[in-house]
Design an enzyme around this catalytic site. Structure first.
Site, PDB file in Angstrom:
ATOM      1  N   TYR A  65       0.862  -1.187   0.000  1.00 24.07           N
ATOM      2  CA  TYR A  65       0.000   0.000   0.000  1.00 24.07           C
ATOM      3  C   TYR A  65       0.893   1.230   0.000  1.00 24.07           C
ATOM      4  CZ  TYR A  65      -4.365   2.502   1.134  1.00 24.07           C
ATOM      5  OH  TYR A  65      -5.478   3.292   1.091  1.00 24.07           O
ATOM      6  N   ARG A 199     -21.887  -9.237  -8.559  1.00 23.21           N
ATOM      7  CA  ARG A 199     -21.403 -10.450  -9.191  1.00 23.21           C
ATOM      8  C   ARG A 199     -22.523 -11.500  -9.200  1.00 23.21           C
ATOM      9  NH1 ARG A 199     -15.920 -12.848  -6.891  1.00 23.21           N
ATOM     10  NH2 ARG A 199     -15.829 -10.665  -6.262  1.00 23.21           N
ATOM     11  N   PHE A 297     -10.178   7.597  -7.281  1.00 26.08           N
ATOM     12  CA  PHE A 297     -10.363   8.374  -6.056  1.00 26.08           C
ATOM     13  C   PHE A 297      -9.718   7.618  -4.908  1.00 26.08           C
ATOM     14  CE2 PHE A 297     -12.461   9.538  -2.119  1.00 26.08           C
ATOM     15  CZ  PHE A 297     -12.166  10.882  -2.121  1.00 26.08           C
TER      16      PHE A 297
END
Lengths: 367, 367
Positions: A65, A199, A297
């Site tokens: 990250y 899904r 974003f």
């Protein structure tokens, strides 16, 4: 004040889930103990009431990250380490002498910044790292604990790229994600219509119904989305030829590409995740002739750039909970004994990582 | 005035390359003849001096371009048809009586709108469809003929998405396209630095040198771009850690994805073509964590929305030719006899379609 002071005078030991190297969380996480510090005149001491486990927390521990806490020797003198976790709700238990006109024990607060390390019992910190919240605004503690990431992301995704008007349409993938469900609740409040993609799964019909209850106008599976001849008739009919001006995507891959085809000219697609682990494939004609715009974003970046606006946004989300616009997302509460031996403190965290569904750790204190 | 009036009094026959159905240009194009009209008081009659063949002209004939001319019976009473071509430079040969204070025979002009049909000898039209140009601003007729598409696209790609400062860097794919070479000339004028990508080829070194002469700072092949460990060192060194804020792409596919990785955080990638015929594959992390923004640029749409700004831009490009900022692109001039029999008028067009390199048709008149 005596309340907090008494506690800390006992030379309490805090517990935190920390790591000194990046890797598989089940291997690198450990529980450390540390003396809870007396706060300086400009500090507060808080204890955590609840801390969620978010996917980005796991990615941080894995080292993949881009935003990460520094590893320091503050709590672990021999080996620099970082405390995991970025979100949570705390209760103030001691207030520095210069802050007593503004803070008092019992006040709840959430984190104003990332990387404070929220998978822990106690923290002594400056008040600028906290945003006060009103515990009575929330239906339950997990709503407060999850205030700063998902609802804020949902609000920004709905409002930052495109100015929708009541009656306007948007489309989103992964509509049953926690952010997706927050988006639906906010969309209902603002009067936006939505086509939502989930899904394909055996229980798709009941999930569709659940999402419609939250505010979805239409819900389809990704398999239904791929029926192009059918969808090319349905979307204009549903939207009365007012095609969606905004696409919100956390799946990427084929689903996002296909969604893009139903959006209005000059629509924006805001990406906040890539659950399919596939890149976003954009036909060049959609960029050039349809003028679609693609961007991502990332709340962490936005809040670093706009800390004051972020504080306002958190308070606004709190008001949405108070006014029943937002309700608790579907989460699993996991009990954590704040006084447990380190191995027992660690276990509920490692058991929760990789398990299905969003987990919020609830800390229980003896007193 | 007598000059133009005399000509048209002879009941001249114009020639145009037209089509009545979409398909393979070599099969659907035909040459039609039509009487050159006397102009009404509010019209001008012009003859074409030169008309380029642009890829979008071909796509229009094939029926795969979103902007297309209407098929009308204006020139072909029996079967509706459209005249091909969208760009060109004309000379005024007759001026309507109410326009004689502003226009005179001999004035040059270019098209202010698309879909006028420029692969023809004569056109009678309203002055608002034309933009006057100064023939002495150009080094040659092909510069004037190619004024309204490539240089304008190049300028807009460099200036519409990101405000670059002198010394700033951008990257572009397909740097040896005509637009790419216009971009390089403009970039040199504005003091922008560039990393330019061309397709690997036997003569890559001489093409690199040619592009550097036009204004490129660095030129690499797509194969060199794919040497990631090398490029990750070179780009920061070249740019002195001032990474490119803008990517300009006409290739798409792997090349564009790879280019994106070297751009600055929050950079924009403007796509104006997809020569690889591959979609643009965007890793989600580049959207979310690097905040890259992807959009397309289509001059036709922009000029339809901003006709007055487009006129200003065309005149500005003319001034760049006059001041030697821009020079003629590398084009092949193809002679067309304006008085030829239809089959002979058609042949240079069909021979040029699909041939390598940009072609500009030069019309030759008997008088």
């Amino acid at each position: 004040m005596a309340f907090g002071a008494t506690r800390i005078a006992r030379q309490m030991l805090g517990r935190a889930i920390a790591y000194s190297e990046y890797g598989n969380p089940k291997q690198v996480l450990r529980c450390i103990q540390y003396p809870v510090q007396h706060c300086s005149p400009e500090e507060l001491t808080v204890r955590f009431l609840a801390s969620p486990i978010n996917p980005s927390d796991i990615n941080q521990i894995e080292g993949v990250y881009p935003s990460r806490p520094s590893m320091t020797t503050d709590l672990t003198p021999n080996t620099p380490s970082a405390v995991a976790g970025n979100e949570g709700v705390v209760e103030v238990i001691d207030v520095g002498s210069s802050l007593r006109d503004r803070w008092e024990p019992g006040q709840w607060a959430v984190m104003s910044t990332t990387n404070l390390g929220t998978w822990r019992t106690h923290l002594t910190t400056k008040p600028e790292n906290l945003i006060r919240v009103d515990q009575y605004a929330f239906h339950n503690v997990q709503e407060a604990a999850s205030l700063t990431v998902n609802p804020c992301t949902a609000f920004m995704l709905l409002h930052s790229a495109v100015k929708l008007q009541p009656g306007d349409w948007f489309m989103q993938t992964g509509a049953n994600s926690v952010v997706g469900m927050n988006i639906l609740q906010l969309a209902r409040h603002f009067g936006y219509n939505s086509i939502n993609i989930i899904r394909a799964r055996p229980d798709a019909e009941s999930l569709k119904e659940r999402l419609r209850q939250l505010g979805a106008t239409y819900v389809i599976t990704d398999e239904e989305l791929m029926q192009r001849s059918e969808m090319k008739k349905l979307v204009p009919k549903w939207t009365e030829n007012n095609p969606p001006k905004l696409g919100i995507d956390c799946v990427s891959g084929r689903t996002a590409t296909e969604m893009s085809k139903y959006l209005a000219n000059s629509a924006t697609i805001s990406t906040y995740g890539g659950m399919s682990r596939q890149p976003l494939g954009i036909p060049v004609s959609l960029l050039i002739f349809k003028d679609l715009r693609f961007h991502g974003f990332w709340l962490t970046k936005w809040k670093d750039e706009q800390p004051s606006k972020f504080r306002d946004l958190v308070i606004q989300m709190q008001e949405y909970y108070r006014r029943d616009v937002l309700h608790s997302p579907d989460v699993d509460l996991v009990d954590v004994d704040a006084n447990a031996e380190p191995a027992d403190f660690l276990k509920p965290f490692t058991d929760s990582i990789g398990a299905h569904g969003k987990k919020v750790m609830l800390f229980h204190y003896d007193n």
